[in-house]
Design a protein around this motif. Structure first.
Motif, PDB file in Angstrom:
ATOM      1  N   PRO A 208       0.859  -1.143   0.022  1.00  0.00           N
ATOM      2  CA  PRO A 208      -0.083  -0.140   0.021  1.00  0.00           C
ATOM      3  C   PRO A 208       0.915   1.287  -0.006  1.00  0.00           C
ATOM      4  O   PRO A 208       0.262   2.300  -0.445  1.00  0.00           O
ATOM      5  CB  PRO A 208      -0.747   0.092   1.365  1.00  0.00           C
ATOM      6  CG  PRO A 208      -0.360  -1.340   1.921  1.00  0.00           C
ATOM      7  CD  PRO A 208       0.665  -2.007   1.246  1.00  0.00           C
TER       8      PRO A 208
ATOM      9  N   GLN B   4      -6.415  -0.511  -6.888  1.00  0.00           N
ATOM     10  CA  GLN B   4      -6.382  -0.849  -5.287  1.00  0.00           C
ATOM     11  C   GLN B   4      -8.025  -1.377  -5.131  1.00  0.00           C
ATOM     12  O   GLN B   4      -8.140  -2.283  -4.105  1.00  0.00           O
ATOM     13  CB  GLN B   4      -6.283   0.474  -4.734  1.00  0.00           C
ATOM     14  CG  GLN B   4      -4.833   0.701  -4.552  1.00  0.00           C
ATOM     15  CD  GLN B   4      -4.826   1.975  -3.483  1.00  0.00           C
ATOM     16  OE1 GLN B   4      -5.873   2.409  -3.112  1.00  0.00           O
ATOM     17  NE2 GLN B   4      -3.573   2.640  -3.333  1.00  0.00           N
TER      18      GLN B   4
ATOM     19  N   GLN C 254      -8.144  -5.096  -5.997  1.00  0.00           N
ATOM     20  CA  GLN C 254      -7.232  -5.716  -5.232  1.00  0.00           C
ATOM     21  C   GLN C 254      -8.060  -5.981  -3.731  1.00  0.00           C
ATOM     22  O   GLN C 254      -8.193  -7.274  -3.163  1.00  0.00           O
ATOM     23  CB  GLN C 254      -6.191  -5.264  -4.698  1.00  0.00           C
ATOM     24  CG  GLN C 254      -5.189  -5.987  -4.102  1.00  0.00           C
ATOM     25  CD  GLN C 254      -4.716  -7.245  -4.881  1.00  0.00           C
ATOM     26  OE1 GLN C 254      -4.124  -7.220  -6.023  1.00  0.00           O
ATOM     27  NE2 GLN C 254      -4.857  -8.534  -4.391  1.00  0.00           N
ATOM     28  N   ALA C 255      -8.791  -4.846  -3.177  1.00  0.00           N
ATOM     29  CA  ALA C 255      -9.613  -5.016  -2.092  1.00  0.00           C
ATOM     30  C   ALA C 255     -10.664  -6.172  -2.133  1.00  0.00           C
ATOM     31  O   ALA C 255     -10.748  -6.882  -1.301  1.00  0.00           O
ATOM     32  CB  ALA C 255      -9.932  -3.685  -1.385  1.00  0.00           C
TER      33      ALA C 255
ATOM     34  N   ASN D   7      -9.424  -9.631  -2.420  1.00  0.00           N
ATOM     35  CA  ASN D   7      -9.236 -10.088  -1.158  1.00  0.00           C
ATOM     36  C   ASN D   7     -10.101 -10.820  -0.285  1.00  0.00           C
ATOM     37  O   ASN D   7      -9.961 -11.808   0.259  1.00  0.00           O
ATOM     38  CB  ASN D   7      -8.323  -9.226  -0.441  1.00  0.00           C
ATOM     39  CG  ASN D   7      -6.852  -8.979  -0.832  1.00  0.00           C
ATOM     40  OD1 ASN D   7      -6.341  -9.301  -1.958  1.00  0.00           O
ATOM     41  ND2 ASN D   7      -6.065  -8.117  -0.270  1.00  0.00           N
TER      42      ASN D   7
ATOM     43  N   ALA E 159      -6.916  -5.077   2.163  1.00  0.00           N
ATOM     44  CA  ALA E 159      -8.199  -4.491   1.825  1.00  0.00           C
ATOM     45  C   ALA E 159      -8.639  -3.438   2.605  1.00  0.00           C
ATOM     46  O   ALA E 159      -9.002  -2.362   2.043  1.00  0.00           O
ATOM     47  CB  ALA E 159      -9.096  -5.460   1.899  1.00  0.00           C
ATOM     48  N   GLN E 160      -8.570  -3.147   4.117  1.00  0.00           N
ATOM     49  CA  GLN E 160      -8.948  -2.433   4.783  1.00  0.00           C
ATOM     50  C   GLN E 160      -8.107  -0.999   4.751  1.00  0.00           C
ATOM     51  O   GLN E 160      -8.543   0.067   4.391  1.00  0.00           O
ATOM     52  CB  GLN E 160      -8.522  -2.642   6.387  1.00  0.00           C
ATOM     53  CG  GLN E 160      -9.386  -1.792   7.260  1.00  0.00           C
ATOM     54  CD  GLN E 160     -10.798  -1.820   7.364  1.00  0.00           C
ATOM     55  OE1 GLN E 160     -11.338  -1.004   6.505  1.00  0.00           O
ATOM     56  NE2 GLN E 160     -11.548  -2.401   8.268  1.00  0.00           N
ATOM     57  N   THR E 161      -6.772  -1.179   4.489  1.00  0.00           N
ATOM     58  CA  THR E 161      -6.060  -0.073   4.024  1.00  0.00           C
ATOM     59  C   THR E 161      -6.302   0.578   2.614  1.00  0.00           C
ATOM     60  O   THR E 161      -6.529   1.756   2.572  1.00  0.00           O
ATOM     61  CB  THR E 161      -4.545  -0.346   3.993  1.00  0.00           C
ATOM     62  OG1 THR E 161      -4.102  -1.153   5.123  1.00  0.00           O
ATOM     63  CG2 THR E 161      -3.620   0.666   3.633  1.00  0.00           C
ATOM     64  N   PHE E 162      -6.478  -0.213   1.800  1.00  0.00           N
ATOM     65  CA  PHE E 162      -7.098   0.364   0.262  1.00  0.00           C
ATOM     66  C   PHE E 162      -8.451   1.058   0.577  1.00  0.00           C
ATOM     67  O   PHE E 162      -8.554   2.234  -0.146  1.00  0.00           O
ATOM     68  CB  PHE E 162      -6.876  -0.654  -0.562  1.00  0.00           C
ATOM     69  CG  PHE E 162      -5.566  -1.213  -1.115  1.00  0.00           C
ATOM     70  CD1 PHE E 162      -4.526  -0.351  -1.338  1.00  0.00           C
ATOM     71  CD2 PHE E 162      -5.710  -2.464  -1.494  1.00  0.00           C
ATOM     72  CE1 PHE E 162      -3.379  -0.815  -1.670  1.00  0.00           C
ATOM     73  CE2 PHE E 162      -4.417  -3.028  -1.810  1.00  0.00           C
ATOM     74  CZ  PHE E 162      -3.270  -2.028  -2.039  1.00  0.00           C
ATOM     75  N   ILE E 163      -9.201   0.611   1.223  1.00  0.00           N
ATOM     76  CA  ILE E 163     -10.551   1.162   1.425  1.00  0.00           C
ATOM     77  C   ILE E 163     -10.451   2.383   2.114  1.00  0.00           C
ATOM     78  O   ILE E 163     -11.340   3.185   1.749  1.00  0.00           O
ATOM     79  CB  ILE E 163     -11.556   0.238   1.825  1.00  0.00           C
ATOM     80  CG1 ILE E 163     -11.752  -1.028   0.860  1.00  0.00           C
ATOM     81  CG2 ILE E 163     -12.968   0.880   2.217  1.00  0.00           C
ATOM     82  CD1 ILE E 163     -12.415  -0.893  -0.667  1.00  0.00           C
TER      83      ILE E 163
ATOM     84  N   ILE F 151     -14.268  -1.137   5.827  1.00  0.00           N
ATOM     85  CA  ILE F 151     -14.980  -2.409   5.744  1.00  0.00           C
ATOM     86  C   ILE F 151     -15.465  -2.882   7.175  1.00  0.00           C
ATOM     87  O   ILE F 151     -14.615  -2.813   8.220  1.00  0.00           O
ATOM     88  CB  ILE F 151     -13.972  -3.185   5.205  1.00  0.00           C
ATOM     89  CG1 ILE F 151     -13.045  -2.898   3.940  1.00  0.00           C
ATOM     90  CG2 ILE F 151     -14.805  -4.621   5.077  1.00  0.00           C
ATOM     91  CD1 ILE F 151     -12.162  -3.834   3.467  1.00  0.00           C
TER      92      ILE F 151
ATOM     93  N   ILE G 123     -18.602  -3.039   2.390  1.00  0.00           N
ATOM     94  CA  ILE G 123     -17.508  -1.884   2.002  1.00  0.00           C
ATOM     95  C   ILE G 123     -18.315  -0.629   1.937  1.00  0.00           C
ATOM     96  O   ILE G 123     -19.366  -0.810   1.191  1.00  0.00           O
ATOM     97  CB  ILE G 123     -16.766  -2.191   0.744  1.00  0.00           C
ATOM     98  CG1 ILE G 123     -16.137  -3.430   0.861  1.00  0.00           C
ATOM     99  CG2 ILE G 123     -15.811  -1.055   0.393  1.00  0.00           C
ATOM    100  CD1 ILE G 123     -15.435  -3.944  -0.445  1.00  0.00           C
TER     101      ILE G 123
END
Ligand SMILES: Nc1ncnc2c1ncn2[C@@H]1O[C@H](COP(=O)(O)OP(=O)(O)OP(=O)(O)O)[C@@H](O)[C@H]1O
Ligand SMILES: [Mg+2]
Length: 358
Positions: free
Chosen positions: A193, A243, A246-247, A250, A329-333, A340, A353
């Motif tokens: 990330p 991103q 990817q989120a 995952n 996933a949490q970081t990207f969102i 999330i 999400i």
């Protein structure tokens, strides 16, 4: 004059709200079944205890009770957070009524304030991910630097080994090289990330979902049904498409893995749902509109002992899992002003999400 305790109160045990009746000293004269559950004590134990004494910050209750005794009101509604020793605090909506019984003049109804509990949990997740992120980043860099050296040295060593007779030694250098590569992959994922800046463009969330769908179907071609439940009126928004893919991937990937046993039976189902949500709070900020996306599976659910920790790095319930999928996933969102959340029980796991729309 009424003597409320001589009336039949048995029906109150059917209520989902906790009901308590207090005497003039604020002592519990009656508690229904829901109150026993909420206070984690039987009526036998609660009887004659002052309600305020059950809580660390019971003085709040004492104040309101005092006002009731002075007849400053007939009914009072209040949101309370009552703290208990060694247990999680109770977030409650309280309705306190003064009733017409001289011995037992106060009736209290308590309901758990689910919304507040949820907000608190989200805030906790947010703080944790922030702390995690820094820890991971520093740790990953610390590992990454010497790792290149270790791998390189093992390679040089291997070149120096005479051809025959030292096959065993070559096995050792191969172990070093392989394990370094494995760690390298892990570290690269940890740093992913932070590696590249966001590439922001117009994103259609259904393109994201469709891409994830085809990737999942390619990997799990047999026995998995993917249901698409899209609200096609959703607007495009600004975001980093890769991103987001990817989120979602995952999350969907975890779901597909959890569904593996059901795929054998042919009744594994993954639902991709898109909706719009109104008036949503994300990371303490209120937004008028948000994308409300769900990835739902009918698998076994998240193991209870992992439930509170699945977004932590390196937490995995899977043989060979690195426990990074959901952290990433949490970081990207979050980088998309989103969050999330997850609800799970056997047969239904729902990853939600939320992404704020401007
Ligand atoms: N839909 C789901 N159903 C059941 N368990 C789940 C589900 N999603 C996640 N989990 C549990 O949460 C754990 C953490 O997931 P996460 O994606 O972060 O790591 P992982 O899948 O173990 O490894 P990685 O994704 O890094 O390869 C999983 O190992 C699994 O035990
Ligand atoms: Mg995973």
């Amino acid at each position: 004059m009424l003597n409320i305790l001589s009336t039949s109160l048995g029906g109150l045990d059917l209520l989902a709200s906790a009901v308590l009746i207090l005497d003039i000293q604020g002592r519990i004269a009656y508690a229904n079944a829901a109150a026993e559950t909420m206070l984690e004590s039987s009526f036998k134990v609660l009887h004659k205890q002052r309600l305020q004494d059950l809580f660390v910050n019971g003085d709040k209750l004492a104040t309101i009770f005092g006002q009731a005794m002075l007849r400053q009101f007939d009914e009072k509604r209040e949101d309370l957070v009552l703290e208990r020793i060694g247990r999680s605090p109770l977030h409650l909506n309280m309705v306190l009524s003064v009733i017409d019984d001289p011995d037992n003049p106060v009736l209290i109804e308590l309901r758990e304030n689910v919304q507040q509990v949820k907000l608190d949990r989200e805030e906790r997740i947010l703080d944790q991910t922030q702390a995690n992120k820094e820890l991971i980043r520093n740790l990953a860099h610390e590992i990454k630097n010497p790792l290149g050296g270790i791998r390189g040295a093992a390679q040089l060593l291997e070149l120096e080994l005479p051809g025959q007779g030292l096959k065993d030694l070559r096995e050792y250098t191969q172990v070093i090289i392989k394990e370094s590569d494995r760690l390298q992959t892990l570290v690269d994922r940890l740093l992913a990330p932070h590696r590249r800046p966001q590439i922001v463009g117009d994103v259609n969330i259904h393109e994201v979902f469709e891409r994830v769908r085809s990737l999942i179907l390619a990997e799990f071609p047999n026995g998995l049904k993917i249901v698409r439940d899209y609200d096609l009126s959703l607007p495009e928004f600004r975001g980093d498409k890769e991103q987001l893919i990817q989120a979602v991937l995952n999350i969907a990937h975890n779901a597909a893995q959890a569904l593996a046993p059901r795929m054998v039976n042919g009744d594994a189902e993954l639902t991709l749902r898109t909706r719009i949500a109104r008036s949503i709070t994300i990371a303490k900020v209120r937004y008028r509109l948000a994308l409300d996306l769900h990835i739902v599976d009918n698998g076994p659910g998240i193991p209870a002992e992992l439930k509170d920790r699945i977004f932590y790095p390196l937490v995995s319930g899977r043989e060979g899992g690195s426990g990074l999928g959901l952290t990433l996933a949490q970081t990207f969102i979050q980088q998309h002003s989103g969050v999330i959340e997850c609800e799970s029980r056997p047969g239904l796991t729902d990853f939600r999400i939320l992404i704020a729309l401007p």
